[in-house]
Motif scaffolding. Structure first.
Motif, PDB file in Angstrom:
ATOM      1  N   TYR A 139       0.839  -1.194   0.000  1.00 27.62           N
ATOM      2  CA  TYR A 139       0.000   0.000   0.000  1.00 27.62           C
ATOM      3  C   TYR A 139       0.876   1.248   0.000  1.00 27.62           C
ATOM      4  O   TYR A 139       1.889   1.326   0.689  1.00 27.62           O
ATOM      5  CB  TYR A 139      -0.888   0.028   1.250  1.00 27.62           C
ATOM      6  CG  TYR A 139      -2.018  -0.974   1.232  1.00 27.62           C
ATOM      7  CD1 TYR A 139      -3.196  -0.710   0.538  1.00 27.62           C
ATOM      8  CD2 TYR A 139      -1.901  -2.175   1.914  1.00 27.62           C
ATOM      9  CE1 TYR A 139      -4.236  -1.631   0.526  1.00 27.62           C
ATOM     10  CE2 TYR A 139      -2.934  -3.103   1.910  1.00 27.62           C
ATOM     11  CZ  TYR A 139      -4.106  -2.824   1.206  1.00 27.62           C
ATOM     12  OH  TYR A 139      -5.132  -3.742   1.193  1.00 27.62           O
ATOM     13  N   GLY A 140       0.489   2.221  -0.815  1.00 23.77           N
ATOM     14  CA  GLY A 140       1.171   3.508  -0.814  1.00 23.77           C
ATOM     15  C   GLY A 140       2.457   3.572  -1.596  1.00 23.77           C
ATOM     16  O   GLY A 140       3.135   4.602  -1.581  1.00 23.77           O
ATOM     17  N   LYS A 177      -7.948   2.791  -3.870  1.00 24.91           N
ATOM     18  CA  LYS A 177      -6.720   2.732  -3.091  1.00 24.91           C
ATOM     19  C   LYS A 177      -5.494   2.636  -4.009  1.00 24.91           C
ATOM     20  O   LYS A 177      -4.384   2.959  -3.605  1.00 24.91           O
ATOM     21  CB  LYS A 177      -6.746   1.520  -2.159  1.00 24.91           C
ATOM     22  CG  LYS A 177      -7.859   1.559  -1.118  1.00 24.91           C
ATOM     23  CD  LYS A 177      -7.847   0.291  -0.287  1.00 24.91           C
ATOM     24  CE  LYS A 177      -8.992   0.292   0.726  1.00 24.91           C
ATOM     25  NZ  LYS A 177      -9.010  -0.960   1.534  1.00 24.91           N
ATOM     26  N   HIS A 185      -0.047  10.336  -5.449  1.00 24.06           N
ATOM     27  CA  HIS A 185       0.739   9.485  -4.561  1.00 24.06           C
ATOM     28  C   HIS A 185       1.102  10.213  -3.270  1.00 24.06           C
ATOM     29  O   HIS A 185       0.941   9.675  -2.172  1.00 24.06           O
ATOM     30  CB  HIS A 185       2.003   9.018  -5.286  1.00 24.06           C
ATOM     31  CG  HIS A 185       2.915   8.201  -4.440  1.00 24.06           C
ATOM     32  ND1 HIS A 185       4.161   8.643  -4.054  1.00 24.06           N
ATOM     33  CD2 HIS A 185       2.757   6.976  -3.872  1.00 24.06           C
ATOM     34  CE1 HIS A 185       4.738   7.728  -3.311  1.00 24.06           C
ATOM     35  NE2 HIS A 185       3.918   6.704  -3.180  1.00 24.06           N
ATOM     36  N   GLU A 186       1.575  11.433  -3.403  1.00 23.82           N
ATOM     37  CA  GLU A 186       2.082  12.162  -2.239  1.00 23.82           C
ATOM     38  C   GLU A 186       0.965  12.755  -1.379  1.00 23.82           C
ATOM     39  O   GLU A 186       1.054  12.736  -0.142  1.00 23.82           O
ATOM     40  CB  GLU A 186       3.025  13.271  -2.713  1.00 23.82           C
ATOM     41  CG  GLU A 186       4.305  12.738  -3.350  1.00 23.82           C
ATOM     42  CD  GLU A 186       5.064  13.785  -4.130  1.00 23.82           C
ATOM     43  OE1 GLU A 186       4.676  14.976  -4.055  1.00 23.82           O
ATOM     44  OE2 GLU A 186       6.030  13.427  -4.838  1.00 23.82           O
ATOM     45  N   GLU A 187      -0.086  13.269  -1.998  1.00 18.78           N
ATOM     46  CA  GLU A 187      -1.131  13.964  -1.246  1.00 18.78           C
ATOM     47  C   GLU A 187      -2.281  13.046  -0.844  1.00 18.78           C
ATOM     48  O   GLU A 187      -2.917  13.274   0.193  1.00 18.78           O
ATOM     49  CB  GLU A 187      -1.663  15.150  -2.051  1.00 18.78           C
ATOM     50  CG  GLU A 187      -0.604  16.205  -2.338  1.00 18.78           C
ATOM     51  CD  GLU A 187      -1.131  17.358  -3.165  1.00 18.78           C
ATOM     52  OE1 GLU A 187      -2.374  17.568  -3.178  1.00 18.78           O
ATOM     53  OE2 GLU A 187      -0.322  18.043  -3.811  1.00 18.78           O
ATOM     54  N   LYS A 188      -2.552  12.029  -1.659  1.00 17.98           N
ATOM     55  CA  LYS A 188      -3.669  11.131  -1.375  1.00 17.98           C
ATOM     56  C   LYS A 188      -3.218   9.771  -0.856  1.00 17.98           C
ATOM     57  O   LYS A 188      -4.031   8.985  -0.367  1.00 17.98           O
ATOM     58  CB  LYS A 188      -4.497  10.910  -2.651  1.00 17.98           C
ATOM     59  CG  LYS A 188      -5.245  12.139  -3.141  1.00 17.98           C
ATOM     60  CD  LYS A 188      -6.475  12.405  -2.300  1.00 17.98           C
ATOM     61  CE  LYS A 188      -7.353  13.471  -2.902  1.00 17.98           C
ATOM     62  NZ  LYS A 188      -8.570  13.710  -2.092  1.00 17.98           N
ATOM     63  N   GLY A 189      -1.919   9.478  -0.981  1.00 15.03           N
ATOM     64  CA  GLY A 189      -1.415   8.186  -0.532  1.00 15.03           C
ATOM     65  C   GLY A 189      -1.856   7.023  -1.403  1.00 15.03           C
ATOM     66  O   GLY A 189      -1.863   5.866  -0.962  1.00 15.03           O
ATOM     67  N   THR A 237      -1.715   4.140  -4.073  1.00 15.72           N
ATOM     68  CA  THR A 237      -0.722   3.247  -4.656  1.00 15.72           C
ATOM     69  C   THR A 237      -0.737   3.429  -6.171  1.00 15.72           C
ATOM     70  O   THR A 237      -1.796   3.380  -6.798  1.00 15.72           O
ATOM     71  CB  THR A 237      -1.040   1.780  -4.316  1.00 15.72           C
ATOM     72  OG1 THR A 237      -1.203   1.650  -2.900  1.00 15.72           O
ATOM     73  CG2 THR A 237       0.062   0.851  -4.806  1.00 15.72           C
TER      74      THR A 237
END
Length: 285
Positions: free
Chosen positions: A34-35, A163, A190-194, A196
């Motif tokens: 995840y992420g 996700k 990716h950076e602001e919402k996390g 994947t």
């Protein structure tokens, strides 16, 4: 559970129009947490697009299994759960745009899900702002540039609040400006919402921006590591029909021709410039 996508001994066979069976994936083991922002590389026919389709249950394993957000893709009653968790963006945005107005296209999936109108409006506006297309919300998609269309396609899946987003060569049909715009959007997500991100690409300058790079060839996972670990293996990459970033190639050429003794793991223009400046000044890199 820490894996967004978990492929275990994934095998996939398909039959072509001449009824010949081909092995597209052969025992691939690959997990994406995840992420993570992961890039998957490979020449044409390597199996990378087939892997992407298995992540979204568009294709189902011939052997082994794929778990998406903990759900086995072979469970037919969980297909929509899988696709809500892991959305997909294709190479040609025209194949993914279905409406005649941008905001209606972004709302299409939500309407099919039965999301209340007020929530649809909130999600559509947020998604369009996130990809920098809010001011075009009342435009006709066919009047947009290729990069703008791709951002609308990304907004459409973003509105579903997945996700994970798997993108199958989303910049292949775009000019350099369009490619840069799409990559900027992916980094924001990716950076602001996390979210994947799984990026299928053949552009080395895109792959170096990922946290991890996996290389497929003839249906097998050949290399897997950080961009810095992968792209210094230039001979191996050449044997797989791939090239290293231009910065790496330049430093290697200087080492061969000028015996510069430079470290070759500079993946960006800035890193390469720093190495060259230090070398020209007589310093050590």
């Amino acid at each position: 559970m820490s894996e967004m996508i978990q492929a275990e001994n994934l095998t996939f066979r398909y039959t072509d129009f001449s009824h010949t069976t081909h092995l597209a994936l052969d025992g691939v083991n690959l997990t994406i947490p995840y992420g993570q922002f992961a890039a998957i590389l490979g020449r044409n026919g390597s199996g990378k697009s087939t892997f992407a389709k298995n992540c979204n249950a568009i294709a189902l394993p011939s052997g082994g299994r794929v778990l998406v957000d903990g759900i086995d893709t072979m469970q037919p009653d969980r297909i929509w759960d899988i696709r809500r968790a892991c959305s997909m963006v294709f190479q040609n945005p025209d194949n993914q745009i279905v409406a005649t107005v941008v905001e209606e296209d972004v709302a299409f999936g939500l309407e099919n899900m039965g999301v209340p109108p007020k929530e649809i409006r909130r999600r559509v506006n947020e998604a369009l702002r996130m990809v920098g297309m809010y001011e075009y919300r009342m435009h006709a998609p066919h009047l947009l540039s290729g990069g703008q269309k791709q951002r609308v396609a990304i907004a459409g899946v973003l509105a579903m609040e997945p996700k994970c987003i798997v993108l199958d060569e989303p910049t292949a049909m775009l000019d350099p400006r369009g490619r840069a715009d799409v990559m900027h959007v992916l980094h924001r997500l990716h950076e602001e919402k996390g979210i994947t991100i799984v990026l299928i690409t053949h552009h080395m300058d895109e792959a170096v921006q990922a946290q991890r790079v996996a290389v497929l060839d003839s249906g097998h996972l050949i290399l897997d590591g950080t961009p810095r670990e992968i792209f210094v293996q230039t001979e191996k990459l050449h044997s797989l029909g791939l090239t290293a970033p231009q910065s790496v190639q330049l430093l290697e050429a200087l080492n061969r021709q000028a015996h510069a003794g430079l470290e070759t793991d500079a993946l960006t223009v800035e890193e390469c410039a720093d190495r060259l400046e230090a070398w020209l000044k007589g310093g050590r890199t």
